[in-house]
Design a protein around this motif. Sequence first.
Motif, PDB file in Angstrom:
ATOM      1  N   GLU A  33     141.661  43.759  -6.267  1.00  0.00           N
ATOM      2  CA  GLU A  33     140.675  42.926  -5.575  1.00  0.00           C
ATOM      3  C   GLU A  33     139.578  43.775  -4.935  1.00  0.00           C
ATOM      4  N   LEU A  34     139.956  44.889  -4.326  1.00  0.00           N
ATOM      5  CA  LEU A  34     138.958  45.767  -3.700  1.00  0.00           C
ATOM      6  C   LEU A  34     138.022  46.383  -4.736  1.00  0.00           C
ATOM      7  N   MET A  35     138.574  46.761  -5.887  1.00  0.00           N
ATOM      8  CA  MET A  35     137.717  47.314  -6.949  1.00  0.00           C
ATOM      9  C   MET A  35     136.745  46.261  -7.461  1.00  0.00           C
ATOM     10  N   TYR A  94     132.737  46.473  -7.236  1.00  0.00           N
ATOM     11  CA  TYR A  94     131.952  46.345  -8.463  1.00  0.00           C
ATOM     12  C   TYR A  94     130.930  45.212  -8.333  1.00  0.00           C
ATOM     13  N   GLY A  95     131.366  44.057  -7.811  1.00  0.00           N
ATOM     14  CA  GLY A  95     130.457  42.920  -7.658  1.00  0.00           C
ATOM     15  C   GLY A  95     129.287  43.246  -6.748  1.00  0.00           C
ATOM     16  N   LYS A  96     129.581  43.906  -5.628  1.00  0.00           N
ATOM     17  CA  LYS A  96     128.511  44.250  -4.685  1.00  0.00           C
ATOM     18  C   LYS A  96     127.594  45.325  -5.249  1.00  0.00           C
ATOM     19  N   LEU A 122     124.721  40.429   1.729  1.00  0.00           N
ATOM     20  CA  LEU A 122     125.588  40.868   0.638  1.00  0.00           C
ATOM     21  C   LEU A 122     126.860  41.517   1.177  1.00  0.00           C
ATOM     22  N   ARG A 123     126.720  42.286   2.262  1.00  0.00           N
ATOM     23  CA  ARG A 123     127.887  42.935   2.864  1.00  0.00           C
ATOM     24  C   ARG A 123     128.903  41.921   3.385  1.00  0.00           C
ATOM     25  N   THR A 124     128.438  40.758   3.776  1.00  0.00           N
ATOM     26  CA  THR A 124     129.354  39.748   4.308  1.00  0.00           C
ATOM     27  C   THR A 124     130.068  38.972   3.204  1.00  0.00           C
ATOM     28  N   LEU A 125     129.572  39.072   1.992  1.00  0.00           N
ATOM     29  CA  LEU A 125     130.217  38.375   0.869  1.00  0.00           C
ATOM     30  C   LEU A 125     131.445  39.143   0.400  1.00  0.00           C
TER      31      LEU A 125
END
Length: 188
Positions: free
Chosen positions: A109-111, A115-117, A133-136
């Motif tokens: 999940e962290l990866m 990757y998404g961000k 974006l950081r809050t997503l």
Amino acid sequence: MIPKFLLEKWADSNGLIWVKQKQDLKEGVRNIRDVGITDFYTFLATDGQLDSSMEELLSVVEGQAARVLEHLNNPYSVSTTLTPEQFEHLATFVAFQMARSPRRRREYELMADWYGKTMAAGQLASNITEDELRTLEFVPHQNEHISTIGPMANTLTDLLMDRPFCLITIDRPLFLIVACHEHGTVLT
């Protein structure tokens, strides 16, 4: 995820064990059938139907390992030597335990979030800022993690098959304390 057959080794004659939950730190006696997670590896197949094939596979892997461990722990068994097939069953079980752990799922999940961000950062639309974006949180569908378990377990099984195996029998309850000091590790 601790399989039921292992929890049964710790349970009393009524199937009860002492549990301390990590999430809320509640403690108490619970039945082993209430401790395990059910249908955690049932996923949505491409045809839109629920698929429990991973649950069925894990049931087979755990059943084979349970028989090997029962053989090893049988006080009336003369031999603790494993056949190549028994060794493979044990290695496969350990590999699946490693591949499907909650830690492994969280790492996945962290990866995916990273990757998404990372991909979105260069493509930001004018209506979203870097701070927003950081809050997503980008969370992959559970099917994504489940799809990695089998291949990873196969690779790990191959690696474990090359490792030595040792059975250690403890004839009385012992309390093991591991203390790490700057001069080395001390076991008592």
